[in-house]
Design a protein around this motif. Structure first.
Motif, PDB file in Angstrom:
ATOM      1  N   GLU A   1      43.962 -30.607 -50.867  1.00 50.13           N
ATOM      2  CA  GLU A   1      45.414 -30.690 -50.702  1.00 50.13           C
ATOM      3  C   GLU A   1      46.068 -29.333 -50.925  1.00 50.13           C
ATOM      4  OE1 GLU A   1      47.005 -33.415 -53.597  1.00 50.13           O
ATOM      5  OE2 GLU A   1      46.097 -32.360 -55.275  1.00 50.13           O
ATOM      6  N   THR A   2      47.250 -29.142 -50.328  1.00 50.02           N
ATOM      7  CA  THR A   2      47.993 -27.893 -50.482  1.00 50.02           C
ATOM      8  C   THR A   2      49.109 -27.999 -51.509  1.00 50.02           C
ATOM      9  OG1 THR A   2      49.428 -28.505 -48.629  1.00 50.02           O
ATOM     10  CG2 THR A   2      47.481 -27.168 -48.136  1.00 50.02           C
ATOM     11  N   GLU A   3      49.533 -29.218 -51.832  1.00 48.96           N
ATOM     12  CA  GLU A   3      50.530 -29.442 -52.872  1.00 48.96           C
ATOM     13  C   GLU A   3      49.809 -29.832 -54.152  1.00 48.96           C
ATOM     14  OE1 GLU A   3      53.812 -29.121 -52.825  1.00 48.96           O
ATOM     15  OE2 GLU A   3      53.955 -28.571 -50.706  1.00 48.96           O
ATOM     16  N   PRO A   4      50.126 -29.201 -55.296  1.00 51.04           N
ATOM     17  CA  PRO A   4      49.390 -29.517 -56.521  1.00 51.04           C
ATOM     18  C   PRO A   4      49.643 -30.950 -56.990  1.00 51.04           C
ATOM     19  CG  PRO A   4      51.292 -28.143 -57.008  1.00 51.04           C
ATOM     20  CD  PRO A   4      51.184 -28.195 -55.515  1.00 51.04           C
ATOM     21  N   SER A   5      48.597 -31.550 -57.538  1.00 51.47           N
ATOM     22  CA  SER A   5      48.731 -32.848 -58.192  1.00 51.47           C
ATOM     23  C   SER A   5      49.047 -32.694 -59.675  1.00 51.47           C
ATOM     24  CB  SER A   5      47.448 -33.665 -58.024  1.00 51.47           C
ATOM     25  OG  SER A   5      47.308 -34.115 -56.697  1.00 51.47           O
ATOM     26  N   VAL A   6      48.749 -31.533 -60.222  1.00 55.12           N
ATOM     27  CA  VAL A   6      49.101 -31.186 -61.601  1.00 55.12           C
ATOM     28  C   VAL A   6      49.858 -29.872 -61.554  1.00 55.12           C
ATOM     29  CG1 VAL A   6      48.214 -30.492 -63.859  1.00 55.12           C
ATOM     30  CG2 VAL A   6      47.125 -32.382 -62.622  1.00 55.12           C
ATOM     31  N   GLU A   7      51.039 -29.849 -62.172  1.00 55.05           N
ATOM     32  CA  GLU A   7      51.839 -28.622 -62.213  1.00 55.05           C
ATOM     33  C   GLU A   7      52.687 -28.653 -63.469  1.00 55.05           C
ATOM     34  OE1 GLU A   7      54.053 -26.029 -58.910  1.00 55.05           O
ATOM     35  OE2 GLU A   7      55.051 -27.942 -59.293  1.00 55.05           O
ATOM     36  N   SER A   8      52.381 -27.747 -64.391  1.00 53.43           N
ATOM     37  CA  SER A   8      53.114 -27.724 -65.663  1.00 53.43           C
ATOM     38  C   SER A   8      52.894 -26.396 -66.363  1.00 53.43           C
ATOM     39  CB  SER A   8      52.623 -28.854 -66.574  1.00 53.43           C
ATOM     40  OG  SER A   8      53.183 -28.749 -67.870  1.00 53.43           O
ATOM     41  N   PRO A   9      53.906 -25.900 -67.074  1.00 51.30           N
ATOM     42  CA  PRO A   9      53.630 -24.804 -68.000  1.00 51.30           C
ATOM     43  C   PRO A   9      52.490 -25.182 -68.937  1.00 51.30           C
ATOM     44  CG  PRO A   9      55.986 -25.092 -67.755  1.00 51.30           C
ATOM     45  CD  PRO A   9      55.329 -26.245 -67.040  1.00 51.30           C
TER      46      PRO A   9
END
Length: 382
Positions: free
Chosen positions: A78-86
């Motif tokens: 995938e090109t959109e992250p499934s996990v994204e967080s500081p």
């Protein structure tokens, strides 16, 4: 626990693997640098498997590196992250601060919370990529990491993909009644909608919700926790299938907690250093490992910021869930400047509030502070 019951079972078609930052020369320089404004790819795994454990630690001259560095994970090309967080918020440290945190799936371990651990299982059918982006203007000079995973010939068709999303909002006080929580300054109105709640999950697809980190910075001494949690499953109308009774109740505590408590599933990892009341930063968490919230089409998870959304609060959350792909794109993560902390309220600020109170009650030189109980602002008196 079922996991313990399964430990003795022998398995075929599974191979244990690790990607780490070890010194490939055989020396002891076991970390990698991540210069400012750059991305470090920690893992690129082919085929099918399950990530079982992530550990990392780091050093940087940037005191806000835990908020300024971002972890992202991608499944199955995938090109959109499934996990994204500081980084800090994901592992259980808010506001860029460093402190110990204990739960079953996530931990920030000694020394002094330097060791960041994740035990959420993360399946993938056709590849996985994990990166850290250093969005600081200073170097992340030493990043150490383990990514322990299993190679599988295939994974079950019903294996949901792990997701985690960071969100933040500076909420509005009630425009007519002002900040009115708990003290009952005026009669509070009912709330028969989730329209103005703080939204921590806006998910499309089939899956189940498994956890929430809730970091709240409160600019007043007023109790912040009368907000009900509300869950609208598969597009249902208010009040929904699950409706709570208060913030601390959702986090499995009671009666305005102001003490640290760390349970494997829930707790208060951080409470304010007292000036008075509940002023300052509180970190509460709940992992729904025994009681996930299931949805077939969509999930909207939200919580009031004070009863009927009457409080100004700086709320940051990280939500964790499993779902089918593709997932609804998260939208652009706020930039580094928008992720910084609100200034701490100090004794000096409170003194200014008292000065304004004095003016409101006629500037009397012997005002104590409880005059509002017996007379209205503007009335003079000794």
């Amino acid at each position: 626990m079922k996991q313990m019951d399964d430990l003795y079972k022998l398995r075929s078609g599974v191979r244990s693997k690790r990607i780490s930052s070890y010194d490939r020369s055989g020396g002891n320089d076991d970390s990698v640098p991540v210069p400012p404004g750059t991305r470090k790819e920690l893992a690129r795994i082919e085929g099918a498997g399950i990530i079982r454990h992530i550990w990392m630690t780091h050093s940087s001259p940037d005191p806000m590196i835990r908020r300024n560095a971002v972890i992202r994970m991608y499944w199955d090309g995938e090109t959109e992250p499934s996990v994204e967080s500081p980084l800090g918020d994901f592992f259980g440290q808010g506001w860029g601060e460093q402190y110990n945190f204990t739960s079953l799936p996530l931990a920030a371990a000694p020394r002094k919370g330097y060791a960041l651990n994740c035990y959420f299982p993360m399946p993938f059918g056709n590849g996985a990529v994990i990166v850290v982006d250093n969005e600081s203007d200073q170097e992340l000079d030493s990043l150490y990491f383990y990514i322990d995973y299993e190679e599988h010939d295939e994974i079950p068709d019903d294996a949901g993909r792990f997701h985690a999303q960071w969100r933040r909002e500076l909420t509005d006080a009630d425009p007519e009644q002002g900040e009115n929580e708990h003290l009952g300054l005026v009669p509070q109105r009912p709330n028969q909608s989730d329209e103005h709640n703080y939204v921590f999950a806006d998910i499309e697809g089939k899956g189940h919700f498994v956890g929430l980190q809730y970091y709240v910075d409160n600019p007043s001494t007023m109790w912040y926790g009368e907000g009900d949690d509300m869950w609208m499953i598969d597009g249902e109308a208010w009040p929904g299938s699950l409706h709570g009774t208060g913030t601390e109740d959702f986090f499995n505590t009671a009666y305005c907690p102001d003490e640290q408590y760390l349970h494997p599933y829930f707790g208060y990892a951080k409470v304010p250093d007292k000036i008075g009341g509940f002023l300052g930063r509180t970190h509460s968490y709940r992992f729904l490992l025994e009681d996930p919230i299931y949805f077939d089409k969509s999930l909207r998870g939200s919580i009031e910021h004070g009863h009927n959304n009457c409080l100004t609060l700086d709320i940051v959350t990280v939500a964790y869930w499993y779902q089918t792909e593709p997932h609804k794109p998260f939208g652009k993560l706020p930039g580094r400047a928008e992720r910084q902390n609100k200034p701490a309220i100090t004794l000096h600020d409170i003194h200014y509030w008292r000065q304004e109170y004095r003016k409101a009650f006629g500037g009397c030189t012997k005002l104590w502070g409880d005059e509002w109980r017996t007379r209205k602002p503007g009335e003079t008196g000794g």
